[in-house]
Motif scaffolding. Structure first.
Motif, PDB file in Angstrom:
ATOM      1  N   ASP A  23       0.811  -1.213   0.000  1.00 30.72           N
ATOM      2  CA  ASP A  23       0.000   0.000   0.000  1.00 30.72           C
ATOM      3  C   ASP A  23       0.847   1.266   0.000  1.00 30.72           C
ATOM      4  OD1 ASP A  23      -2.416  -1.454   0.096  1.00 30.72           O
ATOM      5  OD2 ASP A  23      -2.192  -1.693   2.282  1.00 30.72           O
ATOM      6  N   LYS A  24       2.053   1.187   0.553  1.00 30.44           N
ATOM      7  CA  LYS A  24       2.924   2.369   0.641  1.00 30.44           C
ATOM      8  C   LYS A  24       4.334   1.969   0.252  1.00 30.44           C
ATOM      9  CE  LYS A  24       0.382   4.738   4.338  1.00 30.44           C
ATOM     10  NZ  LYS A  24       0.473   5.272   5.726  1.00 30.44           N
ATOM     11  N   ALA A  25       4.500   1.686  -0.986  1.00 30.05           N
ATOM     12  CA  ALA A  25       5.826   1.287  -1.455  1.00 30.05           C
ATOM     13  C   ALA A  25       6.831   2.422  -1.299  1.00 30.05           C
ATOM     14  CB  ALA A  25       5.745   0.842  -2.920  1.00 30.05           C
ATOM     15  N   VAL A  26       6.336   3.635  -1.407  1.00 29.88           N
ATOM     16  CA  VAL A  26       7.189   4.819  -1.213  1.00 29.88           C
ATOM     17  C   VAL A  26       6.509   5.711  -0.164  1.00 29.88           C
ATOM     18  CG1 VAL A  26       8.239   6.854  -2.240  1.00 29.88           C
ATOM     19  CG2 VAL A  26       8.090   4.726  -3.554  1.00 29.88           C
ATOM     20  N   LEU A  27       7.176   5.887   0.963  1.00 34.95           N
ATOM     21  CA  LEU A  27       6.654   6.743   2.037  1.00 34.95           C
ATOM     22  C   LEU A  27       7.552   7.974   2.151  1.00 34.95           C
ATOM     23  CD1 LEU A  27       4.760   7.279   4.457  1.00 34.95           C
ATOM     24  CD2 LEU A  27       6.384   5.989   5.872  1.00 34.95           C
ATOM     25  N   ILE A  28       6.949   9.154   2.065  1.00 36.39           N
ATOM     26  CA  ILE A  28       7.711  10.407   2.138  1.00 36.39           C
ATOM     27  C   ILE A  28       7.370  11.119   3.448  1.00 36.39           C
ATOM     28  CG2 ILE A  28       8.134  12.658   1.085  1.00 36.39           C
ATOM     29  CD1 ILE A  28       7.440  11.413  -1.607  1.00 36.39           C
ATOM     30  N   ILE A  29       8.410  11.480   4.193  1.00 35.78           N
ATOM     31  CA  ILE A  29       8.258  12.187   5.473  1.00 35.78           C
ATOM     32  C   ILE A  29       8.879  13.565   5.336  1.00 35.78           C
ATOM     33  CG2 ILE A  29       8.880  12.186   7.926  1.00 35.78           C
ATOM     34  CD1 ILE A  29       9.018   9.118   7.733  1.00 35.78           C
ATOM     35  N   CYS A  30       8.141  14.559   5.751  1.00 33.89           N
ATOM     36  CA  CYS A  30       8.640  15.942   5.679  1.00 33.89           C
ATOM     37  C   CYS A  30       9.597  16.190   6.852  1.00 33.89           C
ATOM     38  CB  CYS A  30       7.473  16.918   5.743  1.00 33.89           C
ATOM     39  SG  CYS A  30       7.979  18.658   5.709  1.00 33.89           S
ATOM     40  N   LEU A  31      10.745  16.823   6.573  1.00 28.30           N
ATOM     41  CA  LEU A  31      11.736  17.180   7.582  1.00 28.30           C
ATOM     42  C   LEU A  31      11.851  18.696   7.649  1.00 28.30           C
ATOM     43  CD1 LEU A  31      14.569  14.670   6.600  1.00 28.30           C
ATOM     44  CD2 LEU A  31      12.726  14.306   8.245  1.00 28.30           C
ATOM     45  N   MET A  32      11.959  19.229   8.860  1.00 26.16           N
ATOM     46  CA  MET A  32      12.131  20.678   8.983  1.00 26.16           C
ATOM     47  C   MET A  32      12.918  21.000  10.255  1.00 26.16           C
ATOM     48  SD  MET A  32       8.326  21.997  10.117  1.00 26.16           S
ATOM     49  CE  MET A  32       7.635  21.409   8.567  1.00 26.16           C
TER      50      MET A  32
END
Length: 724
Positions: free
Chosen positions: A83-92
């Motif tokens: 379902d989430k082959a690519v997971l993107i997490i925002c960094l700040m």
């Protein structure tokens, strides 16, 4: 999108944040790649990761800012999750520089005000750091104190802000308070400023009086005697050992009307209008005699003594300077003919200040008494008849125009900064500590609070006499020459307390090399109106010391510097207190915290060599800094560099120092500083203190022709002690 927020992080620091990956499925989760995009954001992916069902995998993402400002990026996780082959997490995160708060003074004294009068004092908040300083909380404790400090203020590096602190008492008594300022300075998050104030009723009482036969113009007191210039042509000597019952014990008839008087070394110097300066031997009151005189060309009104010179305010003839080293034969050595009428003179070192009637305030250089000259002046609307000097201000009795203040910090260009007209003429003035005392003719003896000279405040204090002329202040008493009423003696003790102000309540020596000594200066100031008697200064431990031989007195508006020494002999923290015992009525004992630590500098085991490289050389490995420096006591060492940016010097995570100069960069004998910090943390303050040692390398570019025949200078090493 999920987010990892690092918040604020100091430049060149590294902040790690936990990243926990959990497998909520029924079969193994395989992560094939994790990548980070974004400036100053880091992640190391060591290879494929397999997470069993209901298990987690912990790793860390790093934020290491090198510039100020907000940074954003992404962390991308690639896996076999259907379902989430690519997971993107925002960094700040935000990179910032340290602010360093400094507040002066650390104690504000609102000494002796009256009901229905408010006093304002200025507080300076400075930012000595590299980042913007802002406030997180401001609180005031204590009755009747307030401040105009705003939470929204921001103070840029190397800038400051002025804060007005107000004391507005509604009842009499002594009051204390604290202004607490919380800021984003990580090493000094809370600063506390001590506030002290006192409120009195009228505060001036008549103690004694003596009616002289003539018209009392001027008065001076010395020891048990007061000397009065009585305008019927007499010098009168009054015994004031019993202040409630002053008694005339002698008089001397002068040649003409006595107007001004000064006393020194057993002689009275009397200004007698048309008869000039008369010098009278008063060493034996039963045998008073005139021993010398000098007939000035004008009308001698007032005078001042300094060294062997008498400075005469000589009416229309300006300032006359008389050598009285031989009282039998005084002689004029210099003069300045001012444009107005010289009524009064006040001498401070090499400068004479003249109250010159309609000629305003005149400032005369008397460094060469034979050739005095005017250096500055300031006109006034009315006639200046009296002047008193304190620090950078001249306080002026301006007759019908009232009371005036001049800023004289630039003697060539004095500036009128305050004036207040009064119902009766102001005829004399004496500035002392936080007050200017004036004679106000028919309105008597009055006071201005001059804590802030440019915003002086007339107090509802004083004593109404009928004809107040001349004035002299001595200790707790004011002596008033009251015209036809003779001498009035007033108790002004409510306005004459000493006030101790210290340069700080803590002396922090940081870290001192074992076997060496550190020195800090403690300044003790007296901002009150009476002598501050320091009875004792003591320290209990053997590792801190201060030289104190015997009690001493600090005059009003003066200060004394004391040197405190710290000599550690172990790698431990030392805490003690310094105790000052004095006649300061509010705090007879004041303690100053002493803190410091002993430490050893990192040692230089293998000095860095000089370097010569060709133009446009590839990256060059210089040294493993772990082999250059050593800490013999197993403190951790971190490294930093001070060098030209064009050299592109870097220290990697393994402390390997490399260099890759930019193309076409030429230099000659360029020094690079590599700094080793052995960091220790003080438990009770959480403040990081660094001891610095430095190894120096030099860089030579062999493509520069003058280097071919110039041998390189040998490397050199040095240790620098300092704090970061």
């Amino acid at each position: 999108m999920d987010t990892l927020d690092f918040g604020r992080e100091l430049l060149n620091n590294r902040e790690e944040m936990l990243l926990r990956i959990k497998n909520n499925g029924a079969s193994d989760l395989t992560i094939s790649d994790i990548t980070v995009a974004g400036t100053y954001l880091e992640f190391e992916f060591d290879g494929e990761i397999v997470i069993e069902p209901d298990n987690t995998y912990d790793t860390h993402v790093t934020f290491a800012p090198e510039e100020v400002g907000r940074r954003t990026g992404t962390l991308t996780i690639v896996s076999d999750d259907p379902d989430k082959a690519v997971l993107i997490i925002c960094l700040m995160g935000i990179g910032y520089l340290n602010p360093v708060i400094s507040v002066t003074p650390d104690t504000l004294s609102f000494n002796a005000t009256l009901l229905d009068h408010r006093i304002e004092r200025m507080l300076t908040i400075s930012n000595r750091g590299e980042g913007v300083l802002y406030f997180t909380d401001v609180s005031m404790q204590g009755n009747y104190f307030s401040a105009d400090l705003d939470y929204s203020w921001r103070i840029n590096p190397d800038d400051n802000a002025e804060v007005t602190v107000i004391f507005d008492p509604e009842r009499t008594g002594d009051f204390e308070g604290t202004l607490r300022i919380d800021s984003n300075d990580p090493e000094n998050e809370t600063v506390a400023i001590v506030l002290m104030g006192s409120c009195r009723e009228n505060g001036v009482e008549l103690v004694g009086t003596l009616d002289t036969p003539g018209f009392a113009y001027d008065v001076i007191q010395e020891g048990d005697f007061a000397y009065i210039a009585d305008d019927d042509g007499y010098l009168r000597i009054i015994n004031v050992s019993d202040l409630e019952n002053p008694d005339e014990i002698a008089f001397f008839e002068t040649e003409a009307n006595a107007r001004g008087i000064a006393v020194a070394d057993g002689f009275a110097y009397v200004a007698t209008l048309d008869a000039g300066l008369r010098i009278i031997d008063i060493s034996e009151p039963d045998e008073i005699e005139e021993i010398g005189f000098y007939d000035t060309p004008g009308s001698a009104i007032k005078l001042a003594l300094q060294d062997d010179m008498a400075y005469i305010a000589d009416g229309n003839s300006g300032l006359r300077i008389i050598d009285v080293s031989n009282p039998d034969e005084p002689e004029e050595v210099g003069f300045v003919d001012t444009p107005g009428t010289a009524f009064d003179v006040n001498v401070i070192n090499d400068i004479a200040y003249i109250a010159d009637g309609t000629g305003g305030l005149r400032i005369i250089d008397i460094s060469n008494v034979e050739h005095p000259y005017q250096v500055g002046y300031c006109d006034t609307p009315e006639s200046v008849v009296g002047v008193s000097i304190q620090r950078d201000y001249a306080y002026v009795a301006n007759a019908d125009d009232g009371f005036c203040v001049f800023n004289i910090s630039d003697s060539e260009n004095p500036v009128r900064v305050f004036d207040q007209a009064l119902d009766s003429p102001v005829l004399d003035v004496i500035a002392s500590g936080e007050f200017a005392f004036i004679t106000n003719d028919m309105d008597g003896f009055r006071l201005f609070n001059i804590t802030d000279p440019e915003n002086s405040i007339l107090l509802d204090a004083g004593y109404r006499t009928e004809d107040a002329q001349g004035l002299f202040i001595s200790g707790d008493y004011a002596y008033v020459a009251d015209g036809e009423n003779g001498l009035e003696i007033l108790d002004i003790s409510d306005f004459t307390d000493p006030v101790m102000v210290l340069s700080g309540k803590t002396l922090d020596f940081d870290e001192v090399e074992i076997g060496e000594s550190g020195e800090l200066t403690l300044t003790i100031s007296n901002t009150g109106n009476y002598g501050l008697i320091v009875v004792d200064i003591s320290i209990t431990s053997d590792f801190y010391s201060v030289v104190f031989d015997d009690e001493f007195i600090i005059d009003p508006d003066d200060s004394v510097d004391m040197t405190v020494i710290f000599e550690p002999d172990e790698m431990i923290y030392y805490e003690d207190v310094l105790i000052i015992t004095s006649n300061y009525p509010k705090h007879e004992e004041i303690t100053i915290d002493l803190i410091g630590a002993g430490n050893y500098n990192p040692e230089i085991e293998n000095p860095l060599p000089d370097i010569e490289i060709d133009e446009d050389h590839d990256q060059l490995e210089i040294a493993d800094l772990d082999t250059v420096f050593a800490d013999l006591h197993d403190n951790d060492i971190t490294f930093s560099i001070e060098a030209a940016e064009e050299l592109n010097l870097l220290i990697d995570e393994d402390n390997l120092l490399t260099m890759h100069p930019v193309p076409d960069f030429f230099c000659e004998n360029l020094e690079v500083f590599v700094i080793a910090n052995n960091t220790r943390r003080r438990d009770n303050t959480n403040r990081i203190i660094r001891r610095i040692s430095t190894s120096t390398l030099q860089y030579y570019d062999t493509t520069t022709p003058q280097h071919y025949n110039t041998p390189p200078r040998p490397y050199h090493n040095r240790s620098i002690s300092g704090y970061n």
